[in-house]
Design a protein around this motif. Structure first.
Motif, PDB file in Angstrom:
ATOM      1  N   ALA A 203       0.854  -1.189   0.000  1.00  0.00           N
ATOM      2  CA  ALA A 203       0.000   0.000   0.000  1.00  0.00           C
ATOM      3  C   ALA A 203       0.887   1.236   0.000  1.00  0.00           C
ATOM      4  O   ALA A 203       1.861   1.301   0.766  1.00  0.00           O
ATOM      5  N   TYR A 204       0.571   2.193  -0.836  1.00  0.00           N
ATOM      6  CA  TYR A 204       1.387   3.393  -0.971  1.00  0.00           C
ATOM      7  C   TYR A 204       0.513   4.650  -0.907  1.00  0.00           C
ATOM      8  O   TYR A 204      -0.585   4.690  -1.474  1.00  0.00           O
ATOM      9  N   ARG A 205       1.043   5.656  -0.260  1.00  0.00           N
ATOM     10  CA  ARG A 205       0.353   6.944  -0.172  1.00  0.00           C
ATOM     11  C   ARG A 205       0.399   7.645  -1.520  1.00  0.00           C
ATOM     12  O   ARG A 205       1.435   7.666  -2.193  1.00  0.00           O
ATOM     13  N   THR A 206      -0.734   8.216  -1.921  1.00  0.00           N
ATOM     14  CA  THR A 206      -0.794   8.916  -3.208  1.00  0.00           C
ATOM     15  C   THR A 206      -1.050  10.406  -3.069  1.00  0.00           C
ATOM     16  O   THR A 206      -0.882  11.140  -4.047  1.00  0.00           O
ATOM     17  N   GLY A 207      -1.457  10.864  -1.877  1.00  0.00           N
ATOM     18  CA  GLY A 207      -1.648  12.297  -1.730  1.00  0.00           C
ATOM     19  C   GLY A 207      -2.447  12.683  -0.505  1.00  0.00           C
ATOM     20  O   GLY A 207      -3.058  11.848   0.164  1.00  0.00           O
ATOM     21  N   ASP A 208      -2.405  13.984  -0.201  1.00  0.00           N
ATOM     22  CA  ASP A 208      -3.206  14.591   0.860  1.00  0.00           C
ATOM     23  C   ASP A 208      -4.099  15.632   0.196  1.00  0.00           C
ATOM     24  O   ASP A 208      -3.647  16.386  -0.674  1.00  0.00           O
ATOM     25  N   HIS A 209      -5.356  15.667   0.616  1.00  0.00           N
ATOM     26  CA  HIS A 209      -6.311  16.520  -0.074  1.00  0.00           C
ATOM     27  C   HIS A 209      -7.174  17.310   0.898  1.00  0.00           C
ATOM     28  O   HIS A 209      -7.470  16.837   2.004  1.00  0.00           O
ATOM     29  N   ALA A 210      -7.557  18.499   0.470  1.00  0.00           N
ATOM     30  CA  ALA A 210      -8.552  19.302   1.175  1.00  0.00           C
ATOM     31  C   ALA A 210      -9.651  19.611   0.159  1.00  0.00           C
ATOM     32  O   ALA A 210      -9.499  20.504  -0.682  1.00  0.00           O
ATOM     33  N   PHE A 211     -10.721  18.822   0.205  1.00  0.00           N
ATOM     34  CA  PHE A 211     -11.814  18.978  -0.754  1.00  0.00           C
ATOM     35  C   PHE A 211     -12.808  20.014  -0.244  1.00  0.00           C
ATOM     36  O   PHE A 211     -13.235  19.961   0.912  1.00  0.00           O
ATOM     37  N   THR A 212     -13.171  20.932  -1.114  1.00  0.00           N
ATOM     38  CA  THR A 212     -14.057  22.030  -0.740  1.00  0.00           C
ATOM     39  C   THR A 212     -15.399  21.891  -1.432  1.00  0.00           C
ATOM     40  O   THR A 212     -15.470  21.560  -2.623  1.00  0.00           O
ATOM     41  N   ALA A 213     -16.457  22.153  -0.670  1.00  0.00           N
ATOM     42  CA  ALA A 213     -17.814  22.187  -1.221  1.00  0.00           C
ATOM     43  C   ALA A 213     -18.288  23.633  -1.188  1.00  0.00           C
ATOM     44  O   ALA A 213     -18.628  24.166  -0.136  1.00  0.00           O
ATOM     45  N   ASP A 214     -18.280  24.284  -2.337  1.00  0.00           N
ATOM     46  CA  ASP A 214     -18.725  25.673  -2.426  1.00  0.00           C
ATOM     47  C   ASP A 214     -20.250  25.711  -2.412  1.00  0.00           C
ATOM     48  O   ASP A 214     -20.900  25.061  -3.242  1.00  0.00           O
ATOM     49  N   PRO A 215     -20.862  26.419  -1.477  1.00  0.00           N
ATOM     50  CA  PRO A 215     -22.338  26.433  -1.399  1.00  0.00           C
ATOM     51  C   PRO A 215     -23.000  27.002  -2.647  1.00  0.00           C
ATOM     52  O   PRO A 215     -24.205  26.789  -2.860  1.00  0.00           O
ATOM     53  N   TYR A 216     -22.241  27.705  -3.489  1.00  0.00           N
ATOM     54  CA  TYR A 216     -22.820  28.260  -4.706  1.00  0.00           C
ATOM     55  C   TYR A 216     -22.643  27.350  -5.917  1.00  0.00           C
ATOM     56  O   TYR A 216     -23.094  27.668  -7.017  1.00  0.00           O
ATOM     57  N   ASP A 217     -21.974  26.201  -5.711  1.00  0.00           N
ATOM     58  CA  ASP A 217     -21.726  25.249  -6.794  1.00  0.00           C
ATOM     59  C   ASP A 217     -23.006  24.469  -7.082  1.00  0.00           C
ATOM     60  O   ASP A 217     -23.501  23.721  -6.220  1.00  0.00           O
ATOM     61  N   ALA A 218     -23.559  24.652  -8.277  1.00  0.00           N
ATOM     62  CA  ALA A 218     -24.818  23.993  -8.629  1.00  0.00           C
ATOM     63  C   ALA A 218     -24.695  22.468  -8.651  1.00  0.00           C
ATOM     64  O   ALA A 218     -25.699  21.759  -8.517  1.00  0.00           O
ATOM     65  N   LEU A 219     -23.481  21.935  -8.834  1.00  0.00           N
ATOM     66  CA  LEU A 219     -23.302  20.483  -8.869  1.00  0.00           C
ATOM     67  C   LEU A 219     -23.342  19.861  -7.464  1.00  0.00           C
ATOM     68  O   LEU A 219     -23.456  18.663  -7.334  1.00  0.00           O
ATOM     69  N   GLY A 220     -23.217  20.693  -6.432  1.00  0.00           N
ATOM     70  CA  GLY A 220     -23.276  20.169  -5.075  1.00  0.00           C
ATOM     71  C   GLY A 220     -22.234  19.104  -4.813  1.00  0.00           C
ATOM     72  O   GLY A 220     -21.037  19.320  -5.045  1.00  0.00           O
ATOM     73  N   ALA A 221     -22.678  17.922  -4.363  1.00  0.00           N
ATOM     74  CA  ALA A 221     -21.749  16.840  -4.052  1.00  0.00           C
ATOM     75  C   ALA A 221     -21.241  16.137  -5.308  1.00  0.00           C
ATOM     76  O   ALA A 221     -20.355  15.288  -5.216  1.00  0.00           O
ATOM     77  N   GLY A 222     -21.781  16.473  -6.456  1.00  0.00           N
ATOM     78  CA  GLY A 222     -21.250  15.917  -7.689  1.00  0.00           C
ATOM     79  C   GLY A 222     -22.161  14.910  -8.347  1.00  0.00           C
ATOM     80  O   GLY A 222     -23.370  14.878  -8.119  1.00  0.00           O
ATOM     81  N   PHE A 223     -21.566  14.048  -9.170  1.00  0.00           N
ATOM     82  CA  PHE A 223     -22.338  13.123 -10.003  1.00  0.00           C
ATOM     83  C   PHE A 223     -21.492  11.894 -10.302  1.00  0.00           C
ATOM     84  O   PHE A 223     -20.282  11.872 -10.047  1.00  0.00           O
TER      85      PHE A 223
END
Length: 339
Positions: A317-337
Motif C-alpha cells: 500500500a502506498y500513499r498517493t496524496g493529501d487533499h482538502a476537498f471544498t464544497a462551495d455552497p454556490y456550486d450547482a453540482l453540489g456533491a457531484g455526479f
C-alpha cells in the motif's frame, strides 16, 4: 449540502485500488460499536448499496462522486473502536454506499497508521495495527525495513464456505457459482464457464455477468449470515481463471465486481479470503501453501489459510496524496455526479 465546507483526506492505493481515508471533521455517528455505526450510516430502511441520505452520507457522496472522485473510488471514515483492544474503527464506503469488510482498505489503513505515527513502529521489523470493522476485528501487520513500510499483511475474520455449484442463469449462459463468507459474502465463478477471459478487454462482459449473478442470488439462503442482514447478501462476484501453479501453490487471476458494477483494481483482499476458503475445501491449498492472486491490472496479493478458517493476505500500500476537498455552497453540482 450539509457536509463540512472542507473535508481533508489522506489517499492510498493498495495494489492499484484507491482508498481515501477521512480521520477528522466528520459529523457524529451514533453507536456503541462499529457495526452499529455502520447501521447508523446506512439509515433505517436503507441497505449497503442504497443508504438513506444524511450528514455522513453527504460526505461520502462528496468524496466518491465526480469531480472529486470517480465511480471506482473507495474509502473509509475512521471512527472509535469497539473497545481499547483495537487502535481505531472504520466505516468502509464506495460509490453506492457501505461495505462490511475491505481487505485492501485494511492494508491501506495499516500503512497509514504507521506512516502517520498514529501507531508506533520500528524501523526494522513488524507491528500489528488492530482495526474494528463492521464484520469484526481485523489486523494489519505492517512490515518495515530501513525506516519505511515495505508491505502489509491483512488478517481477516474467519472465512467459511456457504454453498457450492449453485446454478445461476446469465445472458452468457448457466454459471455454477460457489458462495463463501469472509467478512462479506462473495460469489465465485470461473470466467471460462461464461466464455470469458479475465482481461481488460473483457471488462464490460465481466461486469455485466457480475451484476447479473449478484442480482440472481439476492434471496439465496446461502448468502444469509447468522449475525443478521448487515453481513448478508452477495457483496461481490469474483470471476476467476487458472494460471500455472507456482512452487508454493495455486496461481489465479480474477476481477471482482462489487456493489452495483464497481470493479476492484486490486485482487480484492476480502475476496481473496473467500477464494482461500474455497480452495482449502477443494484440497488445493494446504498448510504452508500460498495462493498467488493476480488482478486484472496485473498486481498481486499472496494469501494463506489456517485450520480455523482465518486467512492472511499480503500486499503493498502506498500513499498517493493529501487533499482538502471544498464544497462551495454556490456550486450547482453540489456533491457531484457519477457516470
Amino acid at each position: 449540502m450539509t457536509a463540512p465546507t472542507t473535508v481533508r483526506t489522506v489517499d492510498y492505493h493498495t495494489a492499484g485500488e484507491p482508498f481515501r481515508i477521512v480521520a477528522e471533521g466528520l459529523p457524529p455517528v451514533p453507536g456503541d460499536t462499529v457495526a452499529e455505526r455502520c447501521a447508523t450510516a446506512i439509515g433505517p430502511g436503507g441497505s449497503g448499496t442504497a443508504p438513506r441520505r444524511g450528514p455522513l452520507d453527504e460526505v461520502r457522496r462528496l468524496l466518491v462522486q465526480e469531480p472529486r472522485g470517480h465511480a471506482g473510488m473507495y474509502g473509509g471514515f475512521v471512527v472509535p473502536p469497539d473497545d481499547d483492544g483495537a487502535h481505531f474503527g472504520v466505516l468502509f464506503w464506495h460509490k453506492d454506499g457501505y461495505s462490511t469488510a475491505c481487505g485492501h482498505g485494511t492494508m491501506a489503513l495499516g500503512a497509514w497508521a504507521v506512516d502517520s505515527g498514529r501507531v508506533a513502529a520500528p524501523d526494522e521489523g513488524d507491528v500489528q495495527v488492530r482495526i474494528d470493522v463492521p464484520s469484526g476485528r481485523v489486523a494489519a501487520t505492517v512490515h518495515r525495513a530501513q525506516g519505511r513500510t515495505t508491505g502489509v499483511t491483512f488478517r481477516n475474520v474467519p472465512a467459511r464456505v456457504g454453498a457450492r455449484k449453485v446454478p445461476v442463469a446469465t445472458t452468457l449462459g448457466i454459471a455454477e457459482v460457489d458462495i463463501a463468507h469472509a467478512g462479506a459474502c462473495y460469489a465465485s465463478v470461473r470466467a471460462r464457464d461464461l466464455g470469458l477471459e479475465v482481461t481488460r478487454a473483457a471488462l464490460p462482459e465481466l461486469v455485466r455477468a457480475g451484476r447479473e449473478i449478484r442480482a440472481a442470488l439476492a434471496t439465496h439462503p446461502a448468502t444469509w449470515h447468522p449475525d443478521g442482514p448487515l453481513l448478508s447478501g452477495v457483496y461481490g462476484v469474483v470471476l476467476h481463471e487458472e494460471l500455472p501453479d507456482t512452487p508454493f501453490g495455486p496461481h489465479q487471476r480474477n476481477v471482482t465486481v462489487f456493489a452495483d458494477g464497481q470493479i476492484d483494481r486490486s485482487p480484492c483482499g476480502s475476496g481473496t479470503s473467500a477464494r482461500l476458503a474455497l480452495l482449502a475445501e477443494d484440497g488445493r491449498l494446504g498448510p504452508g501453501e500460498d495462493l498467488l492472486h493476480e488482478s486484472v491490472t496485473g498486481t498481486v496479493f499472496t494469501g494463506r489459510i489456517f485450520a480455523d478458517g482465518v486467512t492472511e493476505v499480503t500486499g503493498t500500500a502506498y500513499r498517493t496524496g493529501d487533499h482538502a476537498f471544498t464544497a462551495d455552497p454556490y456550486d450547482a453540482l453540489g456533491a457531484g455526479f457519477l457516470l
